[in-house]
Scaffold this active site. Structure first.
Site, mmCIF file in Angstrom:
data_model
loop_
_atom_site.group_PDB
_atom_site.id
_atom_site.type_symbol
_atom_site.label_atom_id
_atom_site.label_comp_id
_atom_site.label_asym_id
_atom_site.label_seq_id
_atom_site.Cartn_x
_atom_site.Cartn_y
_atom_site.Cartn_z
ATOM 1 C CG HIS A 39 15.434 12.591 0.500
ATOM 2 N ND1 HIS A 39 15.896 13.083 1.696
ATOM 3 C CD2 HIS A 39 15.063 11.300 0.744
ATOM 4 C CE1 HIS A 39 15.817 12.141 2.624
ATOM 5 N NE2 HIS A 39 15.314 11.047 2.078
ATOM 6 C CG ASP A 40 15.790 12.524 -5.200
ATOM 7 O OD1 ASP A 40 16.733 12.815 -4.444
ATOM 8 O OD2 ASP A 40 15.620 11.379 -5.661
ATOM 9 C CG ASP A 57 15.358 9.544 -7.877
ATOM 10 O OD1 ASP A 57 16.413 10.107 -8.143
ATOM 11 O OD2 ASP A 57 15.223 8.762 -6.914
ATOM 12 C CG PHE A 115 21.457 5.975 -0.905
ATOM 13 C CD1 PHE A 115 21.742 4.659 -0.563
ATOM 14 C CD2 PHE A 115 21.076 6.240 -2.216
ATOM 15 C CE1 PHE A 115 21.653 3.637 -1.502
ATOM 16 C CE2 PHE A 115 20.983 5.226 -3.164
ATOM 17 C CZ PHE A 115 21.276 3.912 -2.801
ATOM 18 C CG ASN A 116 21.641 10.281 -3.923
ATOM 19 O OD1 ASN A 116 21.199 9.139 -4.089
ATOM 20 N ND2 ASN A 116 20.872 11.350 -4.019
ATOM 21 C CG ASP A 175 18.848 6.911 -7.718
ATOM 22 O OD1 ASP A 175 18.204 7.978 -7.603
ATOM 23 O OD2 ASP A 175 19.384 6.341 -6.744
ATOM 24 C CB THR A 209 17.797 13.304 -7.804
ATOM 25 O OG1 THR A 209 17.342 12.564 -8.946
ATOM 26 C CG2 THR A 209 17.428 14.760 -7.934
ATOM 27 C CG ASN A 254 16.880 5.075 -4.903
ATOM 28 O OD1 ASN A 254 17.458 5.128 -3.826
ATOM 29 N ND2 ASN A 254 16.296 6.117 -5.463
#
Ligand code: BDR
Ligand code: CA
Length: 310
Positions: free
Chosen positions: A239-240, A16, A165-166, A11, A124, A40
Site C-alpha cells: 500500500h504505502d 511504511d 485501516f488508516n 506508522d 501513510t 499498525n
C-alpha cells in the site's frame, strides 16, 4: 534537478518501511524528516521501527514521535498483519541513535510555518498528527503544498466492508484533513490492492543483493505470510509506497478529481471515505482520487528505489 520536499508521516509497519526506503535516496525527493504516529502498532513501537529502518539503511534522517492515540476513538493496532513489534521479520542491529525530543506535531507546525509553502506531506498512517497540527496552528494549512496520503477507498474497505485501516483508526482526524482545503491526493485500496508483492517480486528485489534489497525481501516475506493468513493472498498489497512512487513518477497513477468526505458519525460505515466518483453531489472536488495504477511501472520504481542504495 529540484527535489520535492516531503515529510513522511507514518506508522511502520512493513509497507511504511518500504516507503521510507523508496523516498530515502530518491533523487526526486528531499525527505525533511519522519514523523510517527500510533497505528499498525503502539507509538513506542512504530517510532522505534522508523529509527531501525533509518539506521539500517544509513539514512541521515530525524524521527519525531507524535500522537499515541487517535483524537476520539480508542487506539487500535494491526498486529495480525505487522506482528508484535509492528515490523516483524527482519533482524535489526541494536539502535545507536535516539528519537528526537521534539513532538512530531510541533515539528510539523514549526517546519511548515518556516517554509515557503513548498512542503508536501506524505501520511501513510492514521491522520492524527496532521489533524492535530492543523488544529494547533491553522496557519499551516495554506503552507502545505499538497498531501499525498495512503488511506481510504471508494470501493471496499479492509477493516470493515466500508472502511480502510488508516481512516478507520482515526476518522475524526481524517475529517479534519479532508475538509481542510489542502490539495489532496488519496491513494486508496482501489489501487494499492493491485500491487501485490508476489514471491516472484520478492525474489526479483532480493537478487539485487544489497542490504536494502535483503531488508525489502525479509520484510515482504513476513508481510506475505500474514496477508495470506488474513486475506488469502499470495502477495501482500504494498500500500504505502504507492504514495512516493506517485511523487517520483506521477504517471504511475491515474487520478480523478472528486469530492470526498469522511463518515465520522459512528454508524456501520464509520471511517468510510465517501468519494463522489460520478459527481452526483453539487460539491466542488476537494481531492484527486487514485483510480488506476501501472503495476509494471510501480515495480520498476521500487526496484530503482532499492538500487539507489549501494
Ligand atoms: C494501511 O494500513 C496499514 O496496515 C498499512 O501500513 C497501510 O498504511 C493499509 O490499509
Ligand atoms: Ca501505514
Amino acid at each position: 534537478m529540484d527535489r520535492r520536499k516531503v515529510i513522511l508521516d507514518c506508522d511502520p509497519g512493513h509497507d511504511d518501511a518500504v516507503n521510507i526506503m523508496l523516498a530515502g535516496r530518491s533523487p526526486k525527493l528531499e525527505v525533511l524528516g519522519i514523523t510517527v504516529v500510533a497505528g499498525n502498532q503502539t507509538l513506542e513501537k512504530t517510532a522505534l521501527n522508523a529509527l531501525k529502518v533509518v539506521e539500517h539503511l544509513g539514512l541521515d534522517l530525524k524521527v519525531y514521535k507524535g500522537c499515541p492515540q487517535p483524537m476520539v476513538r480508542e487506539k487500535q493496532t494491526s498486529a495480525e498483519i505487522h506482528g508484535e513489534s509492528g515490523l516483524d521479520g527482519p533482524v535489526f542491529a541494536p539502535l545507536r541513535g535516539k528519537i528526537e525530543d521534539k513532538h512530531a506535531v510541533s515539528y510539523l507546525v514549526e517546519t511548515l510555518m518556516a517554509s515557503d509553502g513548498d512542503i508536501t506531506l506524505v501520511p501513510t498512517g492514521p491522520l492524527t498528527n496532521i489533524a492535530m497540527a492543523m488544529r494547533m496552528e491553522p496557519q499551516i494549512i495554506p503552507k502545505i503544498k499538497e498531501i499525498v496520503l495512503m488511506g481510504g477507498c471508494y470501493q471496499l474497505g479492509n477493516v470493515t466492508p466500508a472502511a480502510e485501516f488508516n481512516i478507520y483508526v482515526d476518522p475524526e482526524a481524517a475529517h479534519v484533513v479532508f475538509s481542510s482545503g489542502v490539495p489532496l491526493v488519496m491513494v486508496g485500496l482501489d489501487v494499492t490492492r493491485k500491487v501485490q508483492c508476489y514471491p516472484s517480486v520478492v525474489e526479483r528485489m532480493r537478487s539485487i543483493g544489497t542490504k536494502a534489497a535483503h531488508l525489502f525481501a525479509d520484510m515482504m516475506e513476513f508481510f506475505n505470510k500474514t496477508q495470506k493468513e488474513v486475506f488469502g493472498w499470495e502477495g501482500g498489497p504494498l500500500h504505502d509506497p504507492v504514495t512516493c512512487a506517485y511523487l517520483i513518477d506521477p504517471s504511475v497513477l491515474t487520478v480523478k478529481e472528486m469530492y470526498s468526505e469522511i463518515d465520522h458519525f459512528g454508524g456501520q460505515s464509520y471511517g468510510r471515505t465517501n468519494c463522489d466518483y460520478f459527481g452526483q453531489s453539487d460539491k466542488e472536488p476537494n481531492s484527486k482520487v487514485a483510480i488506476d495504477i501501472d503495476v509494471e511501472k510501480f515495480w520498476d520504481i521500487i526496484e530503482e528505489g532499492i538500487r539507489n542504495y549501494s
